[in-house]
Design a protein around this motif. Structure first.
Motif, PDB file in Angstrom:
ATOM      1  N   ILE A   1       2.791 -40.207  63.222  1.00  0.00           N
ATOM      2  CA  ILE A   1       2.984 -38.785  62.949  1.00  0.00           C
ATOM      3  C   ILE A   1       4.159 -38.574  62.011  1.00  0.00           C
ATOM      4  CG2 ILE A   1       3.637 -36.581  64.007  1.00  0.00           C
ATOM      5  CD1 ILE A   1       1.871 -37.461  66.419  1.00  0.00           C
ATOM      6  N   PHE A   2       5.253 -39.300  62.214  1.00  0.00           N
ATOM      7  CA  PHE A   2       6.393 -39.199  61.303  1.00  0.00           C
ATOM      8  C   PHE A   2       6.001 -39.614  59.889  1.00  0.00           C
ATOM      9  CE2 PHE A   2       9.939 -41.067  59.031  1.00  0.00           C
ATOM     10  CZ  PHE A   2      10.832 -40.002  59.017  1.00  0.00           C
ATOM     11  N   ALA A   3       5.288 -40.712  59.769  1.00  0.00           N
ATOM     12  CA  ALA A   3       4.860 -41.180  58.444  1.00  0.00           C
ATOM     13  C   ALA A   3       3.945 -40.165  57.770  1.00  0.00           C
ATOM     14  CB  ALA A   3       4.169 -42.535  58.561  1.00  0.00           C
ATOM     15  N   TYR A   4       3.068 -39.536  58.536  1.00  0.00           N
ATOM     16  CA  TYR A   4       2.172 -38.524  57.990  1.00  0.00           C
ATOM     17  C   TYR A   4       2.966 -37.325  57.467  1.00  0.00           C
ATOM     18  CZ  TYR A   4      -1.224 -34.714  57.905  1.00  0.00           C
ATOM     19  OH  TYR A   4      -1.988 -33.646  57.533  1.00  0.00           O
ATOM     20  N   ILE A   5       3.879 -36.829  58.272  1.00  0.00           N
ATOM     21  CA  ILE A   5       4.634 -35.635  57.890  1.00  0.00           C
ATOM     22  C   ILE A   5       5.584 -35.934  56.739  1.00  0.00           C
ATOM     23  CG2 ILE A   5       6.364 -33.956  58.642  1.00  0.00           C
ATOM     24  CD1 ILE A   5       5.097 -34.196  61.468  1.00  0.00           C
ATOM     25  N   ASP A   6       6.385 -36.962  56.877  1.00  0.00           N
ATOM     26  CA  ASP A   6       7.411 -37.239  55.879  1.00  0.00           C
ATOM     27  C   ASP A   6       6.863 -37.941  54.643  1.00  0.00           C
ATOM     28  OD1 ASP A   6      10.265 -37.101  55.226  1.00  0.00           O
ATOM     29  OD2 ASP A   6      10.151 -39.299  55.267  1.00  0.00           O
ATOM     30  N   GLY A   7       5.879 -38.797  54.831  1.00  0.00           N
ATOM     31  CA  GLY A   7       5.405 -39.600  53.722  1.00  0.00           C
ATOM     32  C   GLY A   7       4.247 -39.023  52.940  1.00  0.00           C
ATOM     33  N   TRP A   8       3.442 -38.170  53.570  1.00  0.00           N
ATOM     34  CA  TRP A   8       2.277 -37.640  52.860  1.00  0.00           C
ATOM     35  C   TRP A   8       2.251 -36.121  52.865  1.00  0.00           C
ATOM     36  CZ3 TRP A   8      -2.170 -34.784  53.814  1.00  0.00           C
ATOM     37  CH2 TRP A   8      -3.096 -34.803  52.762  1.00  0.00           C
ATOM     38  N   TYR A   9       2.330 -35.502  54.008  1.00  0.00           N
ATOM     39  CA  TYR A   9       2.166 -34.048  54.087  1.00  0.00           C
ATOM     40  C   TYR A   9       3.216 -33.318  53.264  1.00  0.00           C
ATOM     41  CZ  TYR A   9       1.250 -29.437  56.011  1.00  0.00           C
ATOM     42  OH  TYR A   9       0.943 -28.119  56.145  1.00  0.00           O
ATOM     43  N   ASN A  10       4.466 -33.723  53.349  1.00  0.00           N
ATOM     44  CA  ASN A  10       5.541 -33.024  52.655  1.00  0.00           C
ATOM     45  C   ASN A  10       5.648 -33.361  51.174  1.00  0.00           C
ATOM     46  OD1 ASN A  10       6.368 -31.620  54.904  1.00  0.00           O
ATOM     47  ND2 ASN A  10       7.989 -33.043  55.417  1.00  0.00           N
ATOM     48  N   SER A  11       5.248 -34.548  50.777  1.00  0.00           N
ATOM     49  CA  SER A  11       5.521 -34.954  49.394  1.00  0.00           C
ATOM     50  C   SER A  11       4.286 -35.127  48.509  1.00  0.00           C
ATOM     51  CB  SER A  11       6.312 -36.260  49.394  1.00  0.00           C
ATOM     52  OG  SER A  11       5.563 -37.274  50.039  1.00  0.00           O
ATOM     53  N   ARG A  12       3.161 -35.537  49.069  1.00  0.00           N
ATOM     54  CA  ARG A  12       2.002 -35.845  48.225  1.00  0.00           C
ATOM     55  C   ARG A  12       0.810 -34.918  48.408  1.00  0.00           C
ATOM     56  NH1 ARG A  12       1.105 -41.960  49.404  1.00  0.00           N
ATOM     57  NH2 ARG A  12       1.887 -41.316  51.400  1.00  0.00           N
ATOM     58  N   ARG A  13       0.822 -34.085  49.416  1.00  0.00           N
ATOM     59  CA  ARG A  13      -0.306 -33.189  49.675  1.00  0.00           C
ATOM     60  C   ARG A  13      -0.374 -32.121  48.582  1.00  0.00           C
ATOM     61  NH1 ARG A  13      -3.366 -31.840  54.023  1.00  0.00           N
ATOM     62  NH2 ARG A  13      -4.002 -29.680  54.210  1.00  0.00           N
ATOM     63  N   LEU A  14      -1.577 -31.883  48.045  1.00  0.00           N
ATOM     64  CA  LEU A  14      -1.749 -30.884  46.992  1.00  0.00           C
ATOM     65  C   LEU A  14      -1.484 -29.485  47.551  1.00  0.00           C
ATOM     66  CD1 LEU A  14      -4.973 -32.164  45.225  1.00  0.00           C
ATOM     67  CD2 LEU A  14      -2.592 -32.703  44.734  1.00  0.00           C
ATOM     68  N   GLN A  15      -0.770 -28.680  46.773  1.00  0.00           N
ATOM     69  CA  GLN A  15      -0.400 -27.333  47.189  1.00  0.00           C
ATOM     70  C   GLN A  15      -0.975 -26.304  46.227  1.00  0.00           C
ATOM     71  OE1 GLN A  15       1.475 -26.801  50.028  1.00  0.00           O
ATOM     72  NE2 GLN A  15       1.443 -29.003  50.356  1.00  0.00           N
ATOM     73  N   LYS A  16      -1.700 -25.348  46.739  1.00  0.00           N
ATOM     74  CA  LYS A  16      -2.325 -24.314  45.914  1.00  0.00           C
ATOM     75  C   LYS A  16      -1.275 -23.554  45.113  1.00  0.00           C
ATOM     76  CE  LYS A  16      -5.165 -20.169  46.231  1.00  0.00           C
ATOM     77  NZ  LYS A  16      -5.854 -19.245  47.136  1.00  0.00           N
ATOM     78  N   ASP A  17      -0.168 -23.171  45.760  1.00  0.00           N
ATOM     79  CA  ASP A  17       0.871 -22.382  45.089  1.00  0.00           C
ATOM     80  C   ASP A  17       1.599 -23.157  43.988  1.00  0.00           C
ATOM     81  OD1 ASP A  17       0.244 -20.235  46.678  1.00  0.00           O
ATOM     82  OD2 ASP A  17       1.888 -20.543  48.084  1.00  0.00           O
ATOM     83  N   LEU A  18       1.443 -24.462  43.952  1.00  0.00           N
ATOM     84  CA  LEU A  18       2.072 -25.284  42.904  1.00  0.00           C
ATOM     85  C   LEU A  18       1.058 -25.682  41.844  1.00  0.00           C
ATOM     86  CD1 LEU A  18       4.290 -27.649  45.105  1.00  0.00           C
ATOM     87  CD2 LEU A  18       4.923 -25.473  44.042  1.00  0.00           C
TER      88      LEU A  18
ATOM     89  N   ASP B   1       5.936 -33.608  44.715  1.00  0.00           N
ATOM     90  CA  ASP B   1       6.532 -34.630  43.842  1.00  0.00           C
ATOM     91  C   ASP B   1       6.107 -34.438  42.392  1.00  0.00           C
ATOM     92  OD1 ASP B   1       7.829 -35.768  45.993  1.00  0.00           O
ATOM     93  OD2 ASP B   1       6.445 -37.463  46.175  1.00  0.00           O
ATOM     94  N   GLU B   2       4.806 -34.204  42.170  1.00  0.00           N
ATOM     95  CA  GLU B   2       4.311 -33.996  40.804  1.00  0.00           C
ATOM     96  C   GLU B   2       4.901 -32.728  40.187  1.00  0.00           C
ATOM     97  OE1 GLU B   2      -0.148 -35.947  41.144  1.00  0.00           O
ATOM     98  OE2 GLU B   2       0.172 -33.869  41.784  1.00  0.00           O
ATOM     99  N   TYR B   3       5.005 -31.670  40.999  1.00  0.00           N
ATOM    100  CA  TYR B   3       5.549 -30.394  40.516  1.00  0.00           C
ATOM    101  C   TYR B   3       7.004 -30.550  40.093  1.00  0.00           C
ATOM    102  CZ  TYR B   3       6.738 -25.441  40.403  1.00  0.00           C
ATOM    103  OH  TYR B   3       7.164 -24.201  40.022  1.00  0.00           O
TER     104      TYR B   3
END
Length: 68
Positions: free
Chosen positions: A40-57, A63-65
């Motif tokens: 769960i930590f890896a999911y939140i910190d490693g993917w959800y917060n940094s690599r998940r595509l965001q509509k508002d961005l 990271d890409e933004y």
């Protein structure tokens, strides 16, 4: 955020927990609580917060933004 008693009070967190369960918890099983906590930590910190595509961005990850 809404005022006390509004349906908006918990909507953001309810959406997050739903996503976490759909994308991680229901697709896996762990032998120990520590394994589950680490996943769960890896999911939140490693993917959800940094690599998940965001509509508002503009459908970029945070990271890409920031790089652009």
């Amino acid at each position: 955020m809404g005022s006390v008693g509004d349906s908006y009070d918990n909507a953001l967190m309810e959406n997050f927990w739903s996503t976490l369960k759909i994308e991680l918890v229901h697709r896996n099983s762990w032998r120990t609580r520590d394994e589950a906590e680490n996943a769960i930590f890896a999911y939140i910190d490693g993917w959800y917060n940094s690599r998940r595509l965001q509509k508002d961005l503009g459908y970029l990850s945070p990271d890409e933004y920031e790089t652009a």
